[in-house]
Design a protein around this motif. Structure first.
Motif, PDB file in Angstrom:
ATOM      1  N   VAL A 134      38.338  43.620  32.222  1.00  0.00           N
ATOM      2  CA  VAL A 134      37.342  44.323  33.051  1.00  0.00           C
ATOM      3  C   VAL A 134      38.094  45.143  34.089  1.00  0.00           C
ATOM      4  O   VAL A 134      38.854  44.594  34.885  1.00  0.00           O
ATOM      5  N   MET A 135      37.888  46.423  34.057  1.00  0.00           N
ATOM      6  CA  MET A 135      38.580  47.322  34.976  1.00  0.00           C
ATOM      7  C   MET A 135      37.603  47.834  36.039  1.00  0.00           C
ATOM      8  O   MET A 135      36.644  48.533  35.712  1.00  0.00           O
ATOM      9  N   PRO A 136      37.811  47.468  37.314  1.00  0.00           N
ATOM     10  CA  PRO A 136      36.928  48.002  38.362  1.00  0.00           C
ATOM     11  C   PRO A 136      37.003  49.517  38.406  1.00  0.00           C
ATOM     12  O   PRO A 136      38.047  50.123  38.115  1.00  0.00           O
ATOM     13  N   GLY A 137      35.898  50.145  38.788  1.00  0.00           N
ATOM     14  CA  GLY A 137      35.856  51.591  38.877  1.00  0.00           C
ATOM     15  C   GLY A 137      36.313  52.084  40.244  1.00  0.00           C
ATOM     16  O   GLY A 137      36.879  51.335  41.047  1.00  0.00           O
ATOM     17  N   TRP A 138      36.023  53.350  40.524  1.00  0.00           N
ATOM     18  CA  TRP A 138      36.425  53.941  41.799  1.00  0.00           C
ATOM     19  C   TRP A 138      35.727  53.267  42.973  1.00  0.00           C
ATOM     20  O   TRP A 138      36.178  53.376  44.118  1.00  0.00           O
ATOM     21  N   GLU A 139      34.661  52.515  42.668  1.00  0.00           N
ATOM     22  CA  GLU A 139      33.918  51.831  43.732  1.00  0.00           C
ATOM     23  C   GLU A 139      34.764  50.793  44.464  1.00  0.00           C
ATOM     24  O   GLU A 139      34.381  50.319  45.539  1.00  0.00           O
ATOM     25  N   ASN A 206      18.646  37.225  51.974  1.00  0.00           N
ATOM     26  CA  ASN A 206      19.729  36.256  52.159  1.00  0.00           C
ATOM     27  C   ASN A 206      21.042  37.017  52.313  1.00  0.00           C
ATOM     28  O   ASN A 206      21.534  37.609  51.347  1.00  0.00           O
ATOM     29  N   PRO A 207      21.652  37.031  53.507  1.00  0.00           N
ATOM     30  CA  PRO A 207      22.880  37.821  53.692  1.00  0.00           C
ATOM     31  C   PRO A 207      24.028  37.361  52.794  1.00  0.00           C
ATOM     32  O   PRO A 207      24.826  38.185  52.365  1.00  0.00           O
ATOM     33  N   ILE A 208      24.091  36.072  52.514  1.00  0.00           N
ATOM     34  CA  ILE A 208      25.148  35.570  51.631  1.00  0.00           C
ATOM     35  C   ILE A 208      24.956  36.110  50.227  1.00  0.00           C
ATOM     36  O   ILE A 208      25.919  36.503  49.556  1.00  0.00           O
ATOM     37  N   ALA A 209      23.703  36.159  49.777  1.00  0.00           N
ATOM     38  CA  ALA A 209      23.412  36.716  48.451  1.00  0.00           C
ATOM     39  C   ALA A 209      23.800  38.187  48.383  1.00  0.00           C
ATOM     40  O   ALA A 209      24.361  38.654  47.385  1.00  0.00           O
ATOM     41  N   VAL A 210      23.508  38.932  49.441  1.00  0.00           N
ATOM     42  CA  VAL A 210      23.841  40.362  49.485  1.00  0.00           C
ATOM     43  C   VAL A 210      25.358  40.546  49.395  1.00  0.00           C
ATOM     44  O   VAL A 210      25.858  41.411  48.661  1.00  0.00           O
ATOM     45  N   ILE A 211      26.114  39.732  50.126  1.00  0.00           N
ATOM     46  CA  ILE A 211      27.569  39.861  50.154  1.00  0.00           C
ATOM     47  C   ILE A 211      28.178  39.479  48.805  1.00  0.00           C
ATOM     48  O   ILE A 211      29.021  40.203  48.266  1.00  0.00           O
ATOM     49  N   VAL A 212      27.750  38.359  48.247  1.00  0.00           N
ATOM     50  CA  VAL A 212      28.290  37.908  46.954  1.00  0.00           C
ATOM     51  C   VAL A 212      27.983  38.927  45.861  1.00  0.00           C
ATOM     52  O   VAL A 212      28.849  39.275  45.046  1.00  0.00           O
ATOM     53  N   THR A 213      26.752  39.419  45.836  1.00  0.00           N
ATOM     54  CA  THR A 213      26.364  40.420  44.830  1.00  0.00           C
ATOM     55  C   THR A 213      27.173  41.694  44.989  1.00  0.00           C
ATOM     56  O   THR A 213      27.534  42.346  43.988  1.00  0.00           O
ATOM     57  N   ALA A 214      27.476  42.073  46.232  1.00  0.00           N
ATOM     58  CA  ALA A 214      28.262  43.287  46.479  1.00  0.00           C
ATOM     59  C   ALA A 214      29.658  43.165  45.884  1.00  0.00           C
ATOM     60  O   ALA A 214      30.194  44.130  45.322  1.00  0.00           O
ATOM     61  N   TYR A 215      30.269  41.987  46.005  1.00  0.00           N
ATOM     62  CA  TYR A 215      31.593  41.786  45.406  1.00  0.00           C
ATOM     63  C   TYR A 215      31.530  41.941  43.891  1.00  0.00           C
ATOM     64  O   TYR A 215      32.417  42.558  43.278  1.00  0.00           O
ATOM     65  N   ARG A 216      30.498  41.390  43.282  1.00  0.00           N
ATOM     66  CA  ARG A 216      30.368  41.508  41.813  1.00  0.00           C
ATOM     67  C   ARG A 216      30.096  42.953  41.412  1.00  0.00           C
ATOM     68  O   ARG A 216      30.620  43.424  40.391  1.00  0.00           O
ATOM     69  N   ASP A 217      29.281  43.655  42.192  1.00  0.00           N
ATOM     70  CA  ASP A 217      29.001  45.062  41.879  1.00  0.00           C
ATOM     71  C   ASP A 217      30.286  45.882  41.869  1.00  0.00           C
ATOM     72  O   ASP A 217      30.511  46.696  40.968  1.00  0.00           O
ATOM     73  N   ILE A 218      31.141  45.652  42.880  1.00  0.00           N
ATOM     74  CA  ILE A 218      32.370  46.443  43.004  1.00  0.00           C
ATOM     75  C   ILE A 218      33.415  46.030  41.987  1.00  0.00           C
ATOM     76  O   ILE A 218      34.032  46.887  41.320  1.00  0.00           O
ATOM     77  N   LEU A 219      33.641  44.739  41.829  1.00  0.00           N
ATOM     78  CA  LEU A 219      34.749  44.249  41.013  1.00  0.00           C
ATOM     79  C   LEU A 219      34.400  44.082  39.540  1.00  0.00           C
ATOM     80  O   LEU A 219      35.248  44.283  38.677  1.00  0.00           O
ATOM     81  N   MET A 220      33.156  43.723  39.266  1.00  0.00           N
ATOM     82  CA  MET A 220      32.789  43.335  37.905  1.00  0.00           C
ATOM     83  C   MET A 220      31.966  44.393  37.180  1.00  0.00           C
ATOM     84  O   MET A 220      32.163  44.626  35.987  1.00  0.00           O
TER      85      MET A 220
END
Length: 259
Positions: A134-139, A206-220
């Motif tokens: 899995v290659m992260p994009g420019w994000e 849920n701020p924790i949900a927002v943060i965790v999802t953001a990491y997956r959006d960027i990296l995964m």
């Protein structure tokens, strides 16, 4: 408050010492030391993968082990920061009661300590990304911004917990149940969209949900994170930090009396 900020800046050498001593103390009696920051997420992935995929026959998300490891590493940083920050002032009570120091430095030091430990988690994430090709994009350029937002959020909560714990010692005991509730209420081991519609707010607000999802959006997923949610978290957290620094500057004498 201006005088208090100057005092904090003049004590930056103390902050460095607290972070360094915290890192040493955390692994003082461990043979593997910082390797646990590599082993812990790996072992957690094995445990939850066995539970969710093998026993419950769930986890049909593509690259589910990668999904798990990102969530678990981010969660470990969040939970350890909150738990350690809550008792940060009490941990140095012998120093606090004898020498004047800006008390807000203690939750700041514990937050920075866990941020350093968090960096080891990216080694594990990079390994999983390579394994699953899995290659992260420019994000990925937004990753440092996300880390700053997460650190700001944790520092805001940590400063509140550190102060309140001095007066209400039960906070440390209650916190373990609160963090456990947030673990299951956040998409750490499950996808956010799987909740019934009536419980969708548990992820949306849920701020924790927002943060965790953001990491997956960027990296995964090579997609942009929820900037609106992250922006709200950052603004509120920054405001809380400013307020807490002011509050510390006006009420630190109460900490001495409570010890």
């Amino acid at each position: 408050m201006k005088t208090y900020l100057k005092e904090m800046l003049s004590r930056k050498d103390l902050l460095y010492y607290l972070v360094r001593s915290g890192l040493k103390a955390e692994h003082r009696n461990s043979y593997l030391g910082y390797l646990w920051w590599l082993l812990d997420p790996l072992l957690n992935v094995l445990v939850f993968y066995f539970l969710i995929v093998v026993i419950l026959d769930r986890g049909d998300t593509e690259n589910f082990p990668l999904f798990l490891v990102i969530g678990l590493i981010v969660w470990r940083c969040i939970s350890t920061t909150l738990n350690s920050s809550s008792g940060s002032i009490m941990r140095y009570s012998s120093i606090v009661s004898q020498v004047y120091l800006p008390k807000s430095l203690f939750p700041i030091s514990f937050t920075l300590t866990q941020l350093f430990n968090f960096s080891f988690g990216f080694i594990v994430i990079a390994g999983f990304l390579a394994w699953f090709r899995v290659m992260p994009g420019w994000e990925i350029v937004f990753l440092p911004l996300l880390i700053i937002i997460q650190t700001t959020f944790l520092l805001a909560i940590g400063m509140i917990l550190a102060y309140v714990t001095v007066f209400v010692r039960d906070i440390e005991n209650v916190l373990q149940y609160v963090t456990r509730a947030f673990f299951y209420a956040s998409p750490i081991i499950w996808e956010g969209g799987r909740l019934p519609p009536e419980y969708g707010w548990a992820v949306t607000y849920n701020p924790i949900a927002v943060i965790v999802t953001a990491y997956r959006d960027i990296l995964m997923y090579a997609s942009l994170p929820n900037f609106l949610g992250l922006g709200i978290i950052f603004v509120i957290s920054a405001a809380v930090i400013v307020f807490m620094i002011w509050y510390y500057s006006k009420n630190e004498y109460k900490i001495i009396k409570a010890m």
